[in-house]
Structures are given as C-alpha cells and as structure tokens.
Write a protein that holds these residues in place. Structure first.
Motif, PDB file in Angstrom:
ATOM      1  N   SER A 134       0.806  -1.213   0.000  1.00  0.00           N
ATOM      2  CA  SER A 134       0.000   0.000   0.000  1.00  0.00           C
ATOM      3  C   SER A 134       0.845   1.272   0.000  1.00  0.00           C
ATOM      4  CB  SER A 134      -0.934   0.017   1.208  1.00  0.00           C
ATOM      5  OG  SER A 134      -0.170  -0.072   2.399  1.00  0.00           O
ATOM      6  N   ASN A 135       2.061   1.212   0.506  1.00  0.00           N
ATOM      7  CA  ASN A 135       2.871   2.430   0.540  1.00  0.00           C
ATOM      8  C   ASN A 135       3.612   2.704  -0.765  1.00  0.00           C
ATOM      9  OD1 ASN A 135       4.850   0.500   0.614  1.00  0.00           O
ATOM     10  ND2 ASN A 135       5.790   1.170   2.512  1.00  0.00           N
ATOM     11  N   ASN A 136       3.480   1.780  -1.737  1.00  0.00           N
ATOM     12  CA  ASN A 136       4.030   2.015  -3.069  1.00  0.00           C
ATOM     13  C   ASN A 136       5.515   2.343  -3.010  1.00  0.00           C
ATOM     14  OD1 ASN A 136       3.642   2.061  -5.833  1.00  0.00           O
ATOM     15  ND2 ASN A 136       3.174   4.230  -5.891  1.00  0.00           N
ATOM     16  N   ASN A 137       6.239   1.600  -2.223  1.00  0.00           N
ATOM     17  CA  ASN A 137       7.661   1.858  -2.028  1.00  0.00           C
ATOM     18  C   ASN A 137       8.445   1.639  -3.325  1.00  0.00           C
ATOM     19  OD1 ASN A 137       9.941   2.434  -0.454  1.00  0.00           O
ATOM     20  ND2 ASN A 137      10.364   0.263  -0.171  1.00  0.00           N
ATOM     21  N   THR A 138       9.463   2.460  -3.542  1.00  0.00           N
ATOM     22  CA  THR A 138      10.319   2.317  -4.716  1.00  0.00           C
ATOM     23  C   THR A 138      11.785   2.351  -4.307  1.00  0.00           C
ATOM     24  OG1 THR A 138      10.286   4.697  -5.126  1.00  0.00           O
ATOM     25  CG2 THR A 138       8.660   3.373  -6.300  1.00  0.00           C
ATOM     26  N   ARG A 139      12.619   1.835  -5.185  1.00  0.00           N
ATOM     27  CA  ARG A 139      14.061   1.841  -4.959  1.00  0.00           C
ATOM     28  C   ARG A 139      14.739   2.007  -6.302  1.00  0.00           C
ATOM     29  NH1 ARG A 139      17.433  -2.915  -1.674  1.00  0.00           N
ATOM     30  NH2 ARG A 139      19.486  -1.925  -1.796  1.00  0.00           N
ATOM     31  N   TYR A 140      15.693   2.927  -6.385  1.00  0.00           N
ATOM     32  CA  TYR A 140      16.372   3.243  -7.633  1.00  0.00           C
ATOM     33  C   TYR A 140      17.874   3.020  -7.511  1.00  0.00           C
ATOM     34  CZ  TYR A 140      12.130   5.636  -9.211  1.00  0.00           C
ATOM     35  OH  TYR A 140      10.844   5.939  -9.600  1.00  0.00           O
ATOM     36  N   ALA A 141      18.462   2.556  -8.585  1.00  0.00           N
ATOM     37  CA  ALA A 141      19.913   2.542  -8.660  1.00  0.00           C
ATOM     38  C   ALA A 141      20.410   3.983  -8.745  1.00  0.00           C
ATOM     39  CB  ALA A 141      20.377   1.765  -9.885  1.00  0.00           C
ATOM     40  N   ASP A 142      21.568   4.254  -8.170  1.00  0.00           N
ATOM     41  CA  ASP A 142      22.102   5.614  -8.168  1.00  0.00           C
ATOM     42  C   ASP A 142      22.275   6.154  -9.590  1.00  0.00           C
ATOM     43  OD1 ASP A 142      24.301   5.140  -5.287  1.00  0.00           O
ATOM     44  OD2 ASP A 142      22.174   5.630  -5.420  1.00  0.00           O
ATOM     45  N   SER A 143      22.586   5.276 -10.508  1.00  0.00           N
ATOM     46  CA  SER A 143      22.864   5.709 -11.876  1.00  0.00           C
ATOM     47  C   SER A 143      21.645   6.258 -12.604  1.00  0.00           C
ATOM     48  CB  SER A 143      23.457   4.550 -12.676  1.00  0.00           C
ATOM     49  OG  SER A 143      22.556   3.453 -12.698  1.00  0.00           O
ATOM     50  N   VAL A 144      20.458   5.981 -12.098  1.00  0.00           N
ATOM     51  CA  VAL A 144      19.249   6.428 -12.793  1.00  0.00           C
ATOM     52  C   VAL A 144      18.391   7.369 -11.949  1.00  0.00           C
ATOM     53  CG1 VAL A 144      19.219   4.296 -14.120  1.00  0.00           C
ATOM     54  CG2 VAL A 144      17.772   4.495 -12.084  1.00  0.00           C
ATOM     55  N   LYS A 145      18.778   7.627 -10.724  1.00  0.00           N
ATOM     56  CA  LYS A 145      17.996   8.511  -9.863  1.00  0.00           C
ATOM     57  C   LYS A 145      17.853   9.893 -10.504  1.00  0.00           C
ATOM     58  CE  LYS A 145      18.825   6.568  -5.271  1.00  0.00           C
ATOM     59  NZ  LYS A 145      19.535   6.740  -3.976  1.00  0.00           N
ATOM     60  N   GLY A 146      16.633  10.395 -10.468  1.00  0.00           N
ATOM     61  CA  GLY A 146      16.372  11.707 -11.041  1.00  0.00           C
ATOM     62  C   GLY A 146      16.100  11.682 -12.532  1.00  0.00           C
ATOM     63  N   ARG A 147      16.351  10.553 -13.174  1.00  0.00           N
ATOM     64  CA  ARG A 147      16.115  10.434 -14.620  1.00  0.00           C
ATOM     65  C   ARG A 147      15.024   9.416 -14.944  1.00  0.00           C
ATOM     66  NH1 ARG A 147      19.940   8.561 -17.917  1.00  0.00           N
ATOM     67  NH2 ARG A 147      20.895   7.199 -16.351  1.00  0.00           N
ATOM     68  N   PHE A 148      14.953   8.347 -14.193  1.00  0.00           N
ATOM     69  CA  PHE A 148      13.982   7.287 -14.428  1.00  0.00           C
ATOM     70  C   PHE A 148      12.912   7.325 -13.348  1.00  0.00           C
ATOM     71  CE2 PHE A 148      16.905   4.016 -16.794  1.00  0.00           C
ATOM     72  CZ  PHE A 148      17.310   5.016 -17.655  1.00  0.00           C
ATOM     73  N   THR A 149      11.700   6.943 -13.734  1.00  0.00           N
ATOM     74  CA  THR A 149      10.590   6.860 -12.788  1.00  0.00           C
ATOM     75  C   THR A 149       9.808   5.582 -13.061  1.00  0.00           C
ATOM     76  OG1 THR A 149      10.383   9.274 -12.726  1.00  0.00           O
ATOM     77  CG2 THR A 149       8.529   7.989 -11.902  1.00  0.00           C
ATOM     78  N   ILE A 150       9.506   4.871 -11.991  1.00  0.00           N
ATOM     79  CA  ILE A 150       8.711   3.656 -12.111  1.00  0.00           C
ATOM     80  C   ILE A 150       7.319   3.925 -11.555  1.00  0.00           C
ATOM     81  CG2 ILE A 150       9.417   2.709  -9.868  1.00  0.00           C
ATOM     82  CD1 ILE A 150       9.420  -0.080 -11.202  1.00  0.00           C
ATOM     83  N   SER A 151       6.327   3.345 -12.189  1.00  0.00           N
ATOM     84  CA  SER A 151       4.964   3.470 -11.682  1.00  0.00           C
ATOM     85  C   SER A 151       4.191   2.214 -12.024  1.00  0.00           C
ATOM     86  CB  SER A 151       4.271   4.702 -12.263  1.00  0.00           C
ATOM     87  OG  SER A 151       3.992   4.517 -13.636  1.00  0.00           O
ATOM     88  N   ARG A 152       3.034   2.079 -11.436  1.00  0.00           N
ATOM     89  CA  ARG A 152       2.231   0.890 -11.666  1.00  0.00           C
ATOM     90  C   ARG A 152       0.790   1.278 -11.982  1.00  0.00           C
ATOM     91  NH1 ARG A 152       1.702  -0.952  -5.310  1.00  0.00           N
ATOM     92  NH2 ARG A 152      -0.278   0.052  -4.925  1.00  0.00           N
ATOM     93  N   ASN A 153       0.117   0.386 -12.662  1.00  0.00           N
ATOM     94  CA  ASN A 153      -1.317   0.522 -12.905  1.00  0.00           C
ATOM     95  C   ASN A 153      -1.956  -0.778 -12.452  1.00  0.00           C
ATOM     96  OD1 ASN A 153      -3.909   0.311 -14.218  1.00  0.00           O
ATOM     97  ND2 ASN A 153      -3.317   2.060 -15.475  1.00  0.00           N
ATOM     98  N   ASN A 154      -2.600  -0.723 -11.315  1.00  0.00           N
ATOM     99  CA  ASN A 154      -3.188  -1.948 -10.757  1.00  0.00           C
ATOM    100  C   ASN A 154      -4.246  -2.541 -11.666  1.00  0.00           C
ATOM    101  OD1 ASN A 154      -1.565  -1.490  -8.599  1.00  0.00           O
ATOM    102  ND2 ASN A 154      -3.197  -0.917  -7.186  1.00  0.00           N
ATOM    103  N   ALA A 155      -5.082  -1.691 -12.224  1.00  0.00           N
ATOM    104  CA  ALA A 155      -6.171  -2.183 -13.057  1.00  0.00           C
ATOM    105  C   ALA A 155      -5.648  -2.911 -14.297  1.00  0.00           C
ATOM    106  CB  ALA A 155      -7.072  -1.033 -13.463  1.00  0.00           C
ATOM    107  N   ARG A 156      -4.516  -2.451 -14.819  1.00  0.00           N
ATOM    108  CA  ARG A 156      -3.948  -3.073 -16.015  1.00  0.00           C
ATOM    109  C   ARG A 156      -2.891  -4.107 -15.687  1.00  0.00           C
ATOM    110  NH1 ARG A 156      -3.394   1.677 -20.633  1.00  0.00           N
ATOM    111  NH2 ARG A 156      -5.592   2.253 -20.646  1.00  0.00           N
ATOM    112  N   ASN A 157      -2.611  -4.270 -14.390  1.00  0.00           N
ATOM    113  CA  ASN A 157      -1.600  -5.253 -13.989  1.00  0.00           C
ATOM    114  C   ASN A 157      -0.292  -5.013 -14.739  1.00  0.00           C
ATOM    115  OD1 ASN A 157      -1.299  -7.384 -12.133  1.00  0.00           O
ATOM    116  ND2 ASN A 157      -1.460  -8.934 -13.735  1.00  0.00           N
ATOM    117  N   THR A 158       0.080  -3.738 -14.787  1.00  0.00           N
ATOM    118  CA  THR A 158       1.218  -3.308 -15.608  1.00  0.00           C
ATOM    119  C   THR A 158       2.094  -2.349 -14.828  1.00  0.00           C
ATOM    120  OG1 THR A 158      -0.077  -3.546 -17.645  1.00  0.00           O
ATOM    121  CG2 THR A 158       1.881  -2.160 -17.762  1.00  0.00           C
TER     122      THR A 158
END
Length: 125
Positions: A55-79
């Motif tokens: 529920s807290n939607n926790n994320t973790r990024y490699a240092d090499s991509v922080k600030g450039r990449f973003t991850i997200s989810r769509n529960n309804a689309r299971n994607t």
C-alpha cells in the motif's frame, strides 16, 4: 501460465526519452515486487529500479538512474511502467522486468522468480 511482457524499447538519441511497459498475465502483481534490470553486452545484469505493490508504493532506484527514471504501476492493467528521461549512451542495454512475491525490493536478480523476455534500448550519442 505466468508471463511478463516488456514493450517500448527502441533507438533514441542522447537526452531523449522512452517509456517501457511490463504487462503481467497469469499473475496478479498485488503482492509482488516488480523490478527492472538491464544487461549490456559483456556485462552482468544490473538492478535499475523496483516497486513494491504494498500500500505504501515503495520504490528503490539505482544511483545511476535517480532523477532520470521513474517507475509506476497501474493496478487495473496489472502493468508496471518505466519512464526514462535524459537518456545517456551508457543506458544502452536489454531491459528486463522481473517479479517476486515479496514487499522487499531486492537488487539481486537471483531473488526474482519471473522474468520477461527483454526489450532493447539503444541510446546514440
């Protein structure tokens, strides 16, 4: 049958953007960590980013991509999506999504149970 299917890879110039998708079938990702890994020629597979489906939607990024990449989810689309901005030539690799039933985002590929087939991302200079 569980499948993770990546899409969205391609060729882009340095500084450009791409969005990758990881669609799951045969598996509801409501209790899984989903992560993106990448592997460049001659290199080991490396962790890029992960998201917990808790529920807290926790994320973790490699240092090499922080600030450039973003991850997200769509529960309804299971994607799960990976938004990649300010791409660099060193981001060139095959990108894989993977999942495992946990709330802890681990960086070792050995922890992940299911894998997609990969999608190629090429960043030209």
């Amino acid at each position: 049958q569980v499948q993770l299917v990546e899409s969205g890879g391609g060729l882009v110039q340095a500084g450009g953007s791409l969005t990758l998708s990881c669609a799951a079938s045969g598996l509801r990702l409501t209790k899984d960590v989903v992560a993106w890994f990448r592997q460049a020629p001659g290199k080991e597979r490396e962790f890029v980013v992960g998201i917990s489906w808790s529920s807290n939607n926790n994320t973790r990024y490699a240092d090499s991509v922080k600030g450039r990449f973003t991850i997200s989810r769509n529960n309804a689309r299971n994607t799960v999506y990976l938004y990649m901005n300010s791409l660099k030539p060193e981001d060139t690799a095959v990108y894989y999504c993977a999942s495992h039933p946990s709330v802890v985002i681990t960086t070792s590929p050995l922890s992940y149970q299911y894998w997609g087939q990969g999608t190629q991302v090429t960043v030209s200079s």
